[in-house]
Every structure is written in C-alpha cells, then in structure tokens.
Design a protein around this motif. Structure first.
Motif, PDB file in Angstrom:
ATOM      1  N   VAL A  70       0.873  -1.181   0.000  1.00 43.55           N
ATOM      2  CA  VAL A  70       0.000   0.000   0.000  1.00 43.55           C
ATOM      3  C   VAL A  70       0.910   1.230   0.000  1.00 43.55           C
ATOM      4  N   PRO A  71       1.288   1.733  -1.183  1.00 41.72           N
ATOM      5  CA  PRO A  71       2.291   2.805  -1.262  1.00 41.72           C
ATOM      6  C   PRO A  71       1.854   4.126  -0.636  1.00 41.72           C
ATOM      7  N   ILE A  72       0.590   4.518  -0.852  1.00 37.91           N
ATOM      8  CA  ILE A  72       0.076   5.767  -0.273  1.00 37.91           C
ATOM      9  C   ILE A  72      -1.209   5.408   0.467  1.00 37.91           C
ATOM     10  N   CYS A  73      -1.084   5.146   1.755  1.00 39.03           N
ATOM     11  CA  CYS A  73      -2.215   4.589   2.500  1.00 39.03           C
ATOM     12  C   CYS A  73      -3.142   5.660   3.073  1.00 39.03           C
ATOM     13  N   ASN A  74      -2.817   6.950   2.867  1.00 36.25           N
ATOM     14  CA  ASN A  74      -3.639   8.006   3.459  1.00 36.25           C
ATOM     15  C   ASN A  74      -3.799   9.186   2.502  1.00 36.25           C
ATOM     16  N   PRO A  75      -4.784   9.132   1.605  1.00 35.48           N
ATOM     17  CA  PRO A  75      -5.003  10.253   0.679  1.00 35.48           C
ATOM     18  C   PRO A  75      -5.301  11.573   1.380  1.00 35.48           C
ATOM     19  N   TYR A  76      -5.944  11.515   2.554  1.00 32.77           N
ATOM     20  CA  TYR A  76      -6.275  12.751   3.276  1.00 32.77           C
ATOM     21  C   TYR A  76      -5.017  13.569   3.572  1.00 32.77           C
ATOM     22  N   SER A  77      -3.983  12.902   4.070  1.00 34.13           N
ATOM     23  CA  SER A  77      -2.776  13.624   4.479  1.00 34.13           C
ATOM     24  C   SER A  77      -2.039  14.224   3.285  1.00 34.13           C
ATOM     25  N   TRP A  78      -2.137  13.579   2.126  1.00 31.78           N
ATOM     26  CA  TRP A  78      -1.422  14.064   0.949  1.00 31.78           C
ATOM     27  C   TRP A  78      -2.144  15.212   0.256  1.00 31.78           C
ATOM     28  N   GLY A  88       1.408  16.910   6.100  1.00 35.05           N
ATOM     29  CA  GLY A  88       0.456  15.839   6.348  1.00 35.05           C
ATOM     30  C   GLY A  88       0.727  14.954   7.538  1.00 35.05           C
ATOM     31  N   LYS A  89       1.459  15.423   8.530  1.00 33.03           N
ATOM     32  CA  LYS A  89       1.648  14.598   9.726  1.00 33.03           C
ATOM     33  C   LYS A  89       0.423  14.670  10.637  1.00 33.03           C
ATOM     34  N   PHE A  90      -0.133  15.874  10.774  1.00 32.35           N
ATOM     35  CA  PHE A  90      -1.292  16.081  11.644  1.00 32.35           C
ATOM     36  C   PHE A  90      -2.507  16.480  10.811  1.00 32.35           C
ATOM     37  N   SER A  91      -3.657  15.988  11.208  1.00 30.32           N
ATOM     38  CA  SER A  91      -4.901  16.328  10.529  1.00 30.32           C
ATOM     39  C   SER A  91      -5.258  17.789  10.770  1.00 30.32           C
ATOM     40  N   LEU A  92      -5.572  18.508   9.705  1.00 27.39           N
ATOM     41  CA  LEU A  92      -6.011  19.893   9.855  1.00 27.39           C
ATOM     42  C   LEU A  92      -7.424  19.966  10.439  1.00 27.39           C
ATOM     43  N   TYR A  93      -8.112  18.845  10.457  1.00 26.92           N
ATOM     44  CA  TYR A  93      -9.470  18.811  11.008  1.00 26.92           C
ATOM     45  C   TYR A  93      -9.464  18.844  12.537  1.00 26.92           C
ATOM     46  N   ASP A  94      -8.668  17.969  13.159  1.00 19.25           N
ATOM     47  CA  ASP A  94      -8.681  17.902  14.623  1.00 19.25           C
ATOM     48  C   ASP A  94      -7.295  18.001  15.256  1.00 19.25           C
ATOM     49  N   GLY A  95      -6.263  18.228  14.431  1.00 22.41           N
ATOM     50  CA  GLY A  95      -4.915  18.388  14.965  1.00 22.41           C
ATOM     51  C   GLY A  95      -4.241  17.109  15.407  1.00 22.41           C
ATOM     52  N   LYS A  96      -4.833  15.966  15.104  1.00 22.16           N
ATOM     53  CA  LYS A  96      -4.332  14.687  15.592  1.00 22.16           C
ATOM     54  C   LYS A  96      -3.334  14.073  14.618  1.00 22.16           C
ATOM     55  N   ASP A  97      -2.296  13.451  15.155  1.00 27.84           N
ATOM     56  CA  ASP A  97      -1.336  12.705  14.346  1.00 27.84           C
ATOM     57  C   ASP A  97      -2.085  11.593  13.607  1.00 27.84           C
ATOM     58  N   PHE A  98      -1.919  11.531  12.282  1.00 28.40           N
ATOM     59  CA  PHE A  98      -2.618  10.508  11.502  1.00 28.40           C
ATOM     60  C   PHE A  98      -2.230   9.091  11.932  1.00 28.40           C
ATOM     61  N   ASN A  99      -1.049   8.942  12.530  1.00 26.14           N
ATOM     62  CA  ASN A  99      -0.621   7.622  12.993  1.00 26.14           C
ATOM     63  C   ASN A  99      -0.932   7.415  14.475  1.00 26.14           C
ATOM     64  N   ARG A 100      -1.975   8.058  14.953  1.00 24.86           N
ATOM     65  CA  ARG A 100      -2.460   7.828  16.317  1.00 24.86           C
ATOM     66  C   ARG A 100      -3.964   7.569  16.298  1.00 24.86           C
ATOM     67  N   GLY A 110     -13.067  10.802   9.718  1.00 33.73           N
ATOM     68  CA  GLY A 110     -12.594  10.237   8.460  1.00 33.73           C
ATOM     69  C   GLY A 110     -11.277   9.501   8.631  1.00 33.73           C
ATOM     70  N   ALA A 111     -10.354  10.080   9.420  1.00 34.00           N
ATOM     71  CA  ALA A 111      -9.056   9.442   9.646  1.00 34.00           C
ATOM     72  C   ALA A 111      -9.204   8.151  10.441  1.00 34.00           C
ATOM     73  N   GLU A 112     -10.125   8.129  11.401  1.00 31.61           N
ATOM     74  CA  GLU A 112     -10.351   6.917  12.196  1.00 31.61           C
ATOM     75  C   GLU A 112     -11.001   5.819  11.355  1.00 31.61           C
ATOM     76  N   ARG A 113     -11.875   6.212  10.439  1.00 33.86           N
ATOM     77  CA  ARG A 113     -12.491   5.225   9.542  1.00 33.86           C
ATOM     78  C   ARG A 113     -11.452   4.646   8.588  1.00 33.86           C
ATOM     79  N   LEU A 114     -10.558   5.510   8.100  1.00 37.64           N
ATOM     80  CA  LEU A 114      -9.466   5.035   7.251  1.00 37.64           C
ATOM     81  C   LEU A 114      -8.592   4.052   8.022  1.00 37.64           C
ATOM     82  N   ALA A 115      -8.252   4.393   9.261  1.00 42.00           N
ATOM     83  CA  ALA A 115      -7.418   3.514  10.086  1.00 42.00           C
ATOM     84  C   ALA A 115      -8.074   2.148  10.270  1.00 42.00           C
ATOM     85  N   ARG A 116      -9.389   2.138  10.437  1.00 45.38           N
ATOM     86  CA  ARG A 116     -10.101   0.867  10.597  1.00 45.38           C
ATOM     87  C   ARG A 116     -10.009   0.028   9.326  1.00 45.38           C
ATOM     88  N   GLN A 117     -10.133   0.675   8.169  1.00 45.65           N
ATOM     89  CA  GLN A 117     -10.068  -0.056   6.904  1.00 45.65           C
ATOM     90  C   GLN A 117      -8.661  -0.588   6.633  1.00 45.65           C
TER      91      GLN A 117
END
Length: 320
Positions: A70-78, A88-100, A110-117
């Motif tokens: 999965v070369p680019i696993c997070n379209p939101y961050s890019w 793209g380290k932190f979400s501009l929506y809630d300020g949370k690290d995408f890898n947390r 949206g980021a949590e749903r992506l993480a679940r998938q």
C-alpha cells in the motif's frame, strides 16, 4: 511475477466523488506466508520511491508467499498542501497525528475510519511493516522489543531502535499502526527510511535491501545471489535501547556540525547556534557523552527549547 492491483474505497469528498487508494497484491492468493507493507500515512513522507524500487526488485526474486503493498495509504494527508509543501503529519481537522488513530473506528472521524479499513486490510497478514521518513537521518528499524533482534539482524541495516509502542500510547492520543497490529497478535515493525520529503538514492537502496532481507528471512521470497549486498548497508549492526535529545538553549539559527550516523566524542561540538537576539554571538553545544547522531532537525531555524539533535549515547548502543 503475479501482481494484482485493487482499489480500497475509503469515503466520499465534499462533491460526492469517491475517495479511494490503490494497493497491490504480489504473489499467489493462498500460498505461503502473507506480509503487509504500507507507507505514506503522513503526507510528505516520500516512501513511494521505496515501493517503486521494491516492486522492480521483487521481480528478480522467487515469490513464495503473498505481499500486500500500500504505497500511499492516506489520501487525506497528501491533500494537505500549504505553500508548495505537503503538511500531512497532523490532521487539519482535529490536529491529531494521523498515525495515532489505530486500530480505528468505522463510526469515527474520516481518519479513524481510514485507520479501521487499513487495519482490516492488514488483518490476515502474519507480519506487517510500516514505512516512514524522519528528520535529517539515515534509514533505521524501529522494533518493539528484543524479541525482534533476529529480524533486525536479518535486515542487515546498521541501526535498530527499540521503541515501546505501548508506553508511547499511554502518554496520550491514539495508537500507532505498529502497536495496534501487535495488540491484535500480529508481528510488526516500522522503518524510518531516511530524511523527510527528499529523494536520496542511497537511502532508497539501503531500505529496499533491508526489506528484501526481511522478506527472505520470513521465507516470503527467495533472494537471488546477484541481489545480495547491493547497497551500502553496514556489516556491523547495532541495536539502541535509549535515545537522548539536545534542545536549543535560545532561539536562533543552527549550523549542524555532526551528520546522522556519525560518531562523536564527549566534548566534541555537535552544533553551533547563532542567537537571533544578539547579532554576532555564537553558542556551541558540545556532547556530554560519547555516542552517535541518529538524526537532527529538518530546519536551521529554532525557538528556545526546540529539538535540535537526537543522539544514541555509547552506553545504549549494543552490537547485534
């Protein structure tokens, strides 16, 4: 070599269009061990170069199992581009690290749903590798415990850093991908593939060779003799059980004097700081112990208290 491209739909944009990400399955569907490798959870971490070279190198091996890439696993961050730069380290929506956000939630953000998938996609694999880039650095492994030292040795990469994923999770926030996989009874490591947002062929070669060596050790592939020893990975290998950070004593501008992977002695200057409050003044920060520089900040501008250099003290460096 059998390669199957598939798309994972992860949501919808504001215009109603589908948001999806491609992933690739290398090897037979129901034969041998299954391995999962992802990258790009943080926008700007240019691990795509690793996947590009890896897919070509895999063609030269004998595939014994199944590898999900999965070369680019997070379209939101890019999609978070600010003044030419992908932030793209932190979400501009809630300020949370995408890898947390792992293991994620099907009813969360949206980021949590992506993480679940992504967790679901990795769930049937026996081993997973999460690729990242760091500040100014050379490639190294991040392993959860000493139980992974055999894998670290097999990688032939110079440094492996033991990082307690569970302790990091307790400090607040969510859970990194690697920690979530371990909790779900899957072996997992991370690889820092070199410096952030850059193309460095030496770092790419070293990382790809390390991944191939791990896959060979896990008997997912069989490396041909001509592929061995291609990069400049060191013959001497070490694991590190503790790191130390040097911070800026005042705000100003930094000149680094020791490069990543370079050894230094106690009393040796590590960096020179030019205070912005006093024109013409210089502050030299010297090492308080013997050690090795692991990485330094990705900027020459610092505020008081900012991270400048991260080192491994000599007493915390152990041969593999």
């Amino acid at each position: 070599m059998k390669v199957k491209r598939q798309n994972l739909q992860i949501g919808y944009s504001i215009t109603g269009g589908k948001i999806s990400l491609p992933y690739y399955i290398v090897g037979p569907d129901n034969k041998g061990q299954s391995i999962y490798i992802q990258g790009g959870i943080h926008g700007g971490e240019t691990t795509f170069f690793i996947f590009h070279q890896l897919i070509h190198e895999l063609q030269k091996t004998k595939i014994l199992g199944r590898i999900t890439l999965v070369p680019i696993c997070n379209p939101y961050s890019w999609n978070q581009k600010i003044y030419y730069y992908t932030s793209g380290k932190f979400s501009l929506y809630d300020g949370k690290d995408f890898n947390r956000n792992f293991p994620g939630s099907s009813s969360g953000t949206g980021a949590e749903r992506l993480a679940r998938q992504l967790s679901n996609l990795a769930s049937d694999s026996k081993f997973s590798i999460d690729l990242h880039t760091a500040n100014r650095s050379r490639p190294y492994l991040i392993i959860p415990s000493k139980q992974y030292l055999k894998i670290a040795k097999a990688s032939n990469m110079c440094y492996s850093i033991i990082f307690d994923m569970h302790e990091a999770t307790k400090k607040g926030g969510g859970m990194p991908f690697t920690a979530a996989r371990i909790i779900e009874k899957q072996k997992s490591i991370a690889i820092e593939c070199g410096s952030h947002d850059e193309f460095d062929q030496q770092n790419i070669d070293r990382t790809v060779e390390g991944i191939l060596n791990i896959l060979n050790y896990l008997e997912v592939i069989r490396i041909r003799t001509t592929q061995k020893g291609k990069s400049s990975n060191a013959n001497r290998q070490f694991y590190i059980d503790k790191l130390k950070i040097y911070r800026a004593p005042v705000s100003g501008f930094v000149k680094y004097l020791v490069s990543p992977e370079e050894s230094f002695s106690k009393g040796q200057p590590l960096y020179k700081l030019y205070p912005s409050a006093t024109l013409g003044k210089e502050i030299v920060t010297k090492a308080k112990e013997n050690g090795v520089v692991i990485m330094h900040a990705d900027t020459n501008t610092v505020w008081e208290g900012d991270y400048v250099v991260e080192i491994a003290p000599k007493q915390n460096i152990h041969p593999l």
